[in-house]
Design a protein around this motif. Structure first.
Motif, short mmCIF file in Angstrom:
data_model
loop_
_atom_site.label_atom_id
_atom_site.label_comp_id
_atom_site.label_asym_id
_atom_site.label_seq_id
_atom_site.Cartn_x
_atom_site.Cartn_y
_atom_site.Cartn_z
N LEU A 286 -6.92 17.15 16.95
CA LEU A 286 -7.99 16.91 15.99
C LEU A 286 -8.17 15.40 15.83
O LEU A 286 -7.27 14.72 15.34
CB LEU A 286 -7.65 17.54 14.64
N LEU A 309 -11.01 13.32 5.85
CA LEU A 309 -11.56 13.56 7.19
C LEU A 309 -12.58 12.50 7.58
O LEU A 309 -12.71 12.15 8.76
CB LEU A 309 -12.22 14.94 7.26
N ALA A 321 -3.75 20.21 9.12
CA ALA A 321 -5.10 20.73 8.85
C ALA A 321 -5.05 22.12 8.22
O ALA A 321 -5.87 22.46 7.36
CB ALA A 321 -5.91 20.77 10.15
N ILE A 326 -8.46 23.50 6.30
CA ILE A 326 -9.46 23.43 7.36
C ILE A 326 -9.40 24.67 8.23
O ILE A 326 -10.43 25.18 8.69
CB ILE A 326 -9.24 22.16 8.21
#
Length: 403
Positions: A286, A309, A321, A326
């Motif tokens: 990510l 983020l 995350a 998320i």
């Protein structure tokens, strides 16, 4: 005749501008003085002869090329060879993804070309250009192979008469797939960010036909399996780049279960966060910041997570995350994550369409608002690319390059 004269004058002025902006500090004093002298002389002549004919302008440009162009070209080739040899020194070559045989090829090509330039100081521009092409023919394939190992994409860049650019990669992307399980009323879409617009449009059209049969409950849930890649914007089709594909999916199905793996950056965030239920592989990378519709992230994930983020840089671990909300699930491998996403879609699809839609509003009530924001502001899918000096180039948009 006037048009040809105008173009000849523009070409001469462009050449002069390049010489005026050039850095000749590394040139020998005599060569530097010759370049600067003929540049000043040609500029003065151009100012004194505003009505010069096309033939005179062409002759003046040839004179400038034979002197200044020859010197600048000679030093440029020599500098390129020296930089290549320096990059192959043991302390620097250890960080490069090159085989020993490839290093030897590069060293030989650079050393031979440098020796040729030193031995042919009076070579004209045509001879220098021919030698530089020979040098490129020996080194470019090796450098391209090194870049591909590092994740680069090779291809051809086509520039139209109107200045528009179109990039065609050598390796054609795998076509996205649409699979339909009629027994469970589930559709599965598998894609990456390099999918062609034509293929994505066919998927949307097919889903429109299937979901039109609402009385039969053909499609109650969709699994969106994304294999994320760090792709340059010119490789990403319009439907993904503008957010139109995600808008099309949400208009056709009641529930989207997203499953993602690979390098998540750019449009991959839009595909991920536009889903109602999100599953990830622990192998996923990510990359931050998220620039996709940031004004909606606070509604989707909360103000604190949205700030993190949007403001942080670097990579985020998938487990972190998960803790931030998320993702709803994380699994060790991409295959396990895909299987879990399919099972979740199966459980949701057992119910009637209206019930499914109400359930999704509870799970991720702001997902639709997020997708609409992407459609309204597609520029949020990208961030300004940075130059070597660290300054963003105005008007240039690009996905952040990921090593």
């Amino acid at each position: 005749a006037e048009e040809a004269k105008r173009k000849a004058k523009e070409m001469l002025e462009h050449f002069l501008d390049m010489l005026r902006d050039g850095d000749f500090s590394s040139f020998a004093a005599a060569d530097r003085d010759r370049v600067l002298g003929i540049t000043r002389e040609t500029s003065r002549w151009l100012g004194q002869n505003p009505l010069a004919s096309e033939a005179e302008l062409i002759a003046k440009r040839k004179e400038l090329t034979d002197v200044a162009g020859q010197i600048v070209g000679r030093y440029g080739i020599a500098q390129r060879c020296r930089e290549m040899l320096e990059g192959l020194e043991p302390e620097r070559a250890s960080t490069r993804n090159l085989e020993e045989s490839e290093k030897s090829r590069l060293k030989k090509a650079a050393a031979d070309t440098l020796n040729w330039v030193d031995s042919n100081q009076a070579a004209d521009c045509e001879a220098l250009l021919a030698r530089y092409r020979e040098f490129g023919g020996a080194t470019d394939p090796v450098l391209a192979e090194e870049a591909v190992r590092g994740g680069a994409v090779t291809g051809r860049l086509y520039i139209g008469k109107d200045g528009t650019e179109r990039f065609e990669p050598d390796a054609k992307p795998a076509a996205p797939r649409l699979l339909v399980d009629r027994e469970r009323n589930i559709a599965v879409v598998e894609l990456d960010e390099l999918a062609r617009d034509e293929d994505l449009k066919n998927i949307l059209d097919t889903l429109a036909v299937l979901t039109a049969k609402a009385s039969k409950g053909e499609i109650n849930a969709l699994v969106l399996n994304v294999k994320a890649v760090a792709a340059a914007p010119m490789l990403v089709g319009h439907l993904l780049r503008s957010g139109a594909f995600m808008v099309g999916l949400r208009s056709r199905v009641s529930c989207i279960v997203g499953c993602i793996s690979g390098k998540v950056v750019g449009p991959a965030w839009a595909l991920l966060l536009g889903a109602d239920y999100r599953v990830a592989s622990a192998e996923a990378e990510l990359h931050l910041p998220v620039t996709t519709a940031p004004e909606c992230l606070q509604h989707l994930l909360g103000p604190g997570v949205a700030t993190h983020l949007c403001m942080d840089f670097g990579t985020m671990h998938v487990q972190d995350a998960l803790g931030l909300g998320i993702f709803h699930e994380v699994h060790p491998t991409a295959d396990q994550a895909s299987k879990s996403a399919y099972e979740m879609a199966s459980r949701i699809a057992r119910y009637a369409r209206n019930s499914v839609r109400e359930t999704m509003m509870v799970l991720a009530r702001d997902a639709q608002e997020f997708v609409n924001a992407i459609q309204d502001n597609p520029q949020y899918l990208y961030i300004p690319c940075e130059s070597k000096e660290g300054k963003g180039k105005e008007g240039v948009k690009a996905v952040m390059r990921v090593a």
